[in-house]
Motif scaffolding. Structure first.
Motif, mmCIF file in Angstrom:
data_model
loop_
_atom_site.group_PDB
_atom_site.id
_atom_site.type_symbol
_atom_site.label_atom_id
_atom_site.label_comp_id
_atom_site.label_asym_id
_atom_site.label_seq_id
_atom_site.Cartn_x
_atom_site.Cartn_y
_atom_site.Cartn_z
ATOM 1 N N VAL A 43 -6.661 40.845 -33.276
ATOM 2 C CA VAL A 43 -7.491 41.964 -33.723
ATOM 3 C C VAL A 43 -8.383 42.441 -32.567
ATOM 4 C CG1 VAL A 43 -9.373 42.670 -35.269
ATOM 5 C CG2 VAL A 43 -7.455 41.336 -36.174
ATOM 6 N N LEU A 44 -8.993 41.512 -31.857
ATOM 7 C CA LEU A 44 -9.854 41.895 -30.729
ATOM 8 C C LEU A 44 -9.077 42.665 -29.669
ATOM 9 C CD1 LEU A 44 -12.150 38.764 -30.239
ATOM 10 C CD2 LEU A 44 -12.640 40.885 -31.472
ATOM 11 N N VAL A 45 -7.863 42.224 -29.385
ATOM 12 C CA VAL A 45 -7.022 42.919 -28.407
ATOM 13 C C VAL A 45 -6.755 44.346 -28.874
ATOM 14 C CG1 VAL A 45 -4.681 43.006 -27.424
ATOM 15 C CG2 VAL A 45 -5.948 40.856 -27.420
ATOM 16 N N ASN A 46 -6.416 44.500 -30.150
ATOM 17 C CA ASN A 46 -6.133 45.836 -30.669
ATOM 18 C C ASN A 46 -7.370 46.724 -30.706
ATOM 19 O OD1 ASN A 46 -3.407 45.425 -30.881
ATOM 20 N ND2 ASN A 46 -3.477 44.833 -33.026
ATOM 21 N N ILE A 47 -8.517 46.143 -30.988
ATOM 22 C CA ILE A 47 -9.759 46.922 -30.945
ATOM 23 C C ILE A 47 -10.031 47.374 -29.512
ATOM 24 C CG2 ILE A 47 -12.286 46.783 -31.173
ATOM 25 C CD1 ILE A 47 -11.787 45.080 -33.718
ATOM 26 N N TRP A 48 -9.865 46.468 -28.569
ATOM 27 C CA TRP A 48 -10.055 46.805 -27.151
ATOM 28 C C TRP A 48 -9.140 47.966 -26.760
ATOM 29 C CZ3 TRP A 48 -13.103 46.232 -23.053
ATOM 30 C CH2 TRP A 48 -12.592 46.537 -21.802
ATOM 31 N N GLN A 49 -7.856 47.846 -27.116
ATOM 32 C CA GLN A 49 -6.890 48.869 -26.742
ATOM 33 C C GLN A 49 -7.149 50.194 -27.448
ATOM 34 O OE1 GLN A 49 -3.233 46.810 -27.675
ATOM 35 N NE2 GLN A 49 -3.098 45.916 -25.623
ATOM 36 N N GLY A 50 -7.655 50.155 -28.658
ATOM 37 C CA GLY A 50 -7.871 51.371 -29.416
ATOM 38 C C GLY A 50 -9.233 52.002 -29.249
#
Length: 170
Positions: A43-50
């Motif tokens: 989730v953190l990775v996806n938040i970072w990317q988004g």
């Protein structure tokens, strides 16, 4: 959302503010194939990317919920194609000694509720998670990409299903 400062500062601020929201969503999707830490990290990775693409058209909390839920549902679908029995094991959780019998009973009821919720499908888990957070149906609809009416109907069915599952245990 204040866009001043670096992406790192913004990310740290957002994830610190919404860490409990992210944790609650991830907790609902813990399974034999997905540890809490793996889901949380994803989730953190996806938040970072988004984060660069967040336009502020929705509330930040709605965007965070949607990112967390979509990530967990995608993880669940990707990793559980052949296994429908990968429910989280709340039996393995330890409950700290309670101050009173009333608190212990309440903890047992929560544990049972989450045990039943863990048996729901990924979309239903997401809806219940948002409902338990006392989000209004219109906001749940925005997070889930559903109409308010569809959320209401689905929640009614989920509540009936949970009630029937609880009755079967008695």
């Amino acid at each position: 959302m204040d866009r001043k400062g670096s992406k790192e500062e913004l990310f740290l601020s957002v994830t610190d503010t919404y860490k409990e929201v992210i944790a609650k969503v991830c907790y609902m999707y813990v399974s034999a194939d997905a540890s809490f830490d793996d889901l949380y990290q994803e989730v953190l990775v996806n938040i970072w990317q988004g984060l660069d693409g967040f336009r502020g058209e929705a509330k930040l909390s709605t965007w965070i919920y949607r990112a967390a839920i979509n990530t967990c549902i995608t993880w669940h679908r990707r990793n559980n194609r052949h296994s429908r029995a990968a429910n989280m094991r709340l039996d393995d959780l330890t409950i700290e000694p309670a101050d009173s019998g009333e608190t212990a009973e309440m903890l047992e009821q929560y544990q049972e509720l989450y045990r039943l919720i863990s048996r729901l499908g990924p979309i239903d888990k997401a809806l219940v998670t948002l409902w338990l957070e006392e989000k209004p149906y219109d906001e749940i609809g925005r997070v889930m990409g559903m109409t308010q009416g569809a959320v209401a109907v689905r929640m009614h069915r989920i509540k009936e299903k949970l009630s029937a599952m609880a009755s079967d245990l008695k």
